[in-house]
Design an enzyme around this catalytic site. Structure first.
Site, PDB file in Angstrom:
ATOM      1  N   ASP A  15      -2.676  -2.853  39.338  1.00  0.00           N
ATOM      2  CA  ASP A  15      -2.920  -3.843  38.284  1.00  0.00           C
ATOM      3  C   ASP A  15      -1.896  -4.963  38.477  1.00  0.00           C
ATOM      4  OD1 ASP A  15      -3.833  -5.025  35.828  1.00  0.00           O
ATOM      5  OD2 ASP A  15      -2.147  -4.129  34.785  1.00  0.00           O
ATOM      6  N   SER A  16      -2.108  -6.061  37.762  1.00  0.00           N
ATOM      7  CA  SER A  16      -1.117  -7.147  37.795  1.00  0.00           C
ATOM      8  C   SER A  16       0.224  -6.689  37.229  1.00  0.00           C
ATOM      9  CB  SER A  16      -1.623  -8.321  36.962  1.00  0.00           C
ATOM     10  OG  SER A  16      -1.796  -7.917  35.615  1.00  0.00           O
ATOM     11  N   GLY A  48      -4.133 -13.724  34.896  1.00  0.00           N
ATOM     12  CA  GLY A  48      -5.172 -14.384  34.101  1.00  0.00           C
ATOM     13  C   GLY A  48      -5.411 -15.854  34.378  1.00  0.00           C
ATOM     14  N   ASN A  79      -9.346  -5.966  35.089  1.00  0.00           N
ATOM     15  CA  ASN A  79     -10.627  -6.692  35.023  1.00  0.00           C
ATOM     16  C   ASN A  79     -10.559  -7.995  35.804  1.00  0.00           C
ATOM     17  OD1 ASN A  79     -12.366  -5.397  32.513  1.00  0.00           O
ATOM     18  ND2 ASN A  79     -10.190  -5.054  32.340  1.00  0.00           N
ATOM     19  N   THR A  80      -9.421  -8.679  35.704  1.00  0.00           N
ATOM     20  CA  THR A  80      -9.263  -9.984  36.347  1.00  0.00           C
ATOM     21  C   THR A  80      -9.304  -9.841  37.870  1.00  0.00           C
ATOM     22  OG1 THR A  80      -7.803 -10.489  34.483  1.00  0.00           O
ATOM     23  CG2 THR A  80      -7.858 -12.080  36.290  1.00  0.00           C
ATOM     24  N   HIS A 191      -4.507  -4.276  29.778  1.00  0.00           N
ATOM     25  CA  HIS A 191      -3.289  -4.304  28.953  1.00  0.00           C
ATOM     26  C   HIS A 191      -3.609  -4.070  27.466  1.00  0.00           C
ATOM     27  CE1 HIS A 191      -1.471  -6.192  32.487  1.00  0.00           C
ATOM     28  NE2 HIS A 191      -0.292  -6.088  31.920  1.00  0.00           N
TER      29      HIS A 191
END
Ligand code: DGL
Length: 273
Positions: A15-16, A48, A79-80, A191
């Site tokens: 993830d980020s 984002g 998701n991004t 998140h």
């Protein structure tokens, strides 16, 4: 047995930042014997507002790292990043099962009684072609109201799950959805489930909050069971390793808070940063 052992299933998750830990909890429950390797790209969070090309380059680097750790399947717990990079990742690493995340439009459309669904997500997700295709496929006659949430990822990255600033942002971003008559909110960023108790406090108990962490973990298990050769020693207890491209001390504090146990977080090797 070496660290990557022959008997243990290894799953990579990225993830980020720490948002993907909301998915990792579900994966741990679903695959108790697996070795889970998690990367938080904290040195580049948030994704984002970044370009798709930037996110794709990061997703490629993180995937290479996870493969170097023995990952046999990879969950894009973001998701991004799924919107920006799932297709190129699947093309580049065609033998690896990738499980991506998308805002839960289909279940939300099935659940709404008011015929209005609200989507909280990053601007990157909401502006993506993948999200447009999802609406086209599943929205039907239900009105979908979207809300980008700049700043929300950052409060979770700080572990500020109940701060005044977090509440102010949640109030600002949920108000338009309530005003539009939405009775079902999609948490379209990994998140946000960590903010679910605060969101619940702000919007009340009558609004359904939907995220896809559990469904993604089930899909991962299905693909592991059908696409990978059997490797798990029955009765073995899995473990987790955590890595960050950002500050290790800070990541150790936040990962431990959100994972719910003391975590050892290692620095991502320079070549992948
Ligand atoms: N957890 C990521 C997601 O699901 C957050 C993206 C970001 O870093 O802005 O979209």
């Amino acid at each position: 047995m070496d660290q990557v052992g022959n008997d243990t299933r290894t799953i990579g998750v990225f993830d980020s930042g720490v948002g993907g830990l909301s998915v990792l909890h579900h994966i741990r429950d679903t695959l108790p014997e697996a070795r889970l390797v998690y990367v938080a790209d904290s040195g580049h969070v948030p994704y984002g507002g970044r370009s798709a090309a930037f996110i794709e380059a990061r997703a490629m680097a993180l995937t290479r790292f996870l493969l170097s750790q023995g990952a046999e399947a990879i969950v894009i717990a973001c998701n991004t990043a799924t919107a920006a990079a799932a297709l190129p990742l699947r093309k580049q690493f065609s033998k690896i099962p990738f499980i991506g995340m998308e805002p839960a439009i289909k279940p939300a459309v099935a659940a709404t009684q008011s015929n209005v669904v609200g989507v909280l997500a990053t601007v990157g997700t909401l502006e993506s072609a993948r999200f447009a295709a999802l609406l086209e496929k599943y929205a039907g006659s239900v009105k979908i109201v979207t809300q980008g949430c700049p700043g929300l990822v950052e409060v979770v990255e700080r572990g500020d799950l109940h701060s005044v600033e977090a509440r102010r942002l949640v109030e600002r971003y949920t108000a338009p959805l309530l005003q539009a008559g939405a009775d079902t909110f999609i948490l379209g960023c990994t998140h946000y489930p960590f903010l679910a108790p605060l969101i619940r406090e702000v919007v009340g108990g009558q609004i359904a909050l939907i995220d896809t962490g559990a469904a993604v973990a089930r899909e991962l298990k299905r693909r592991v069971d059908t696409e990978l050769p059997p490797r798990v020693k029955l009765g073995e207890v899995g473990n987790e390793t955590f890595h960050t491209s950002g500050d290790v001390a800070r990541a150790t504090r936040i990962v431990s808070q959100l994972w719910g146990a003391d975590a050892v977080v290692e620095a991502l090797p320079l070549v992948f940063r």
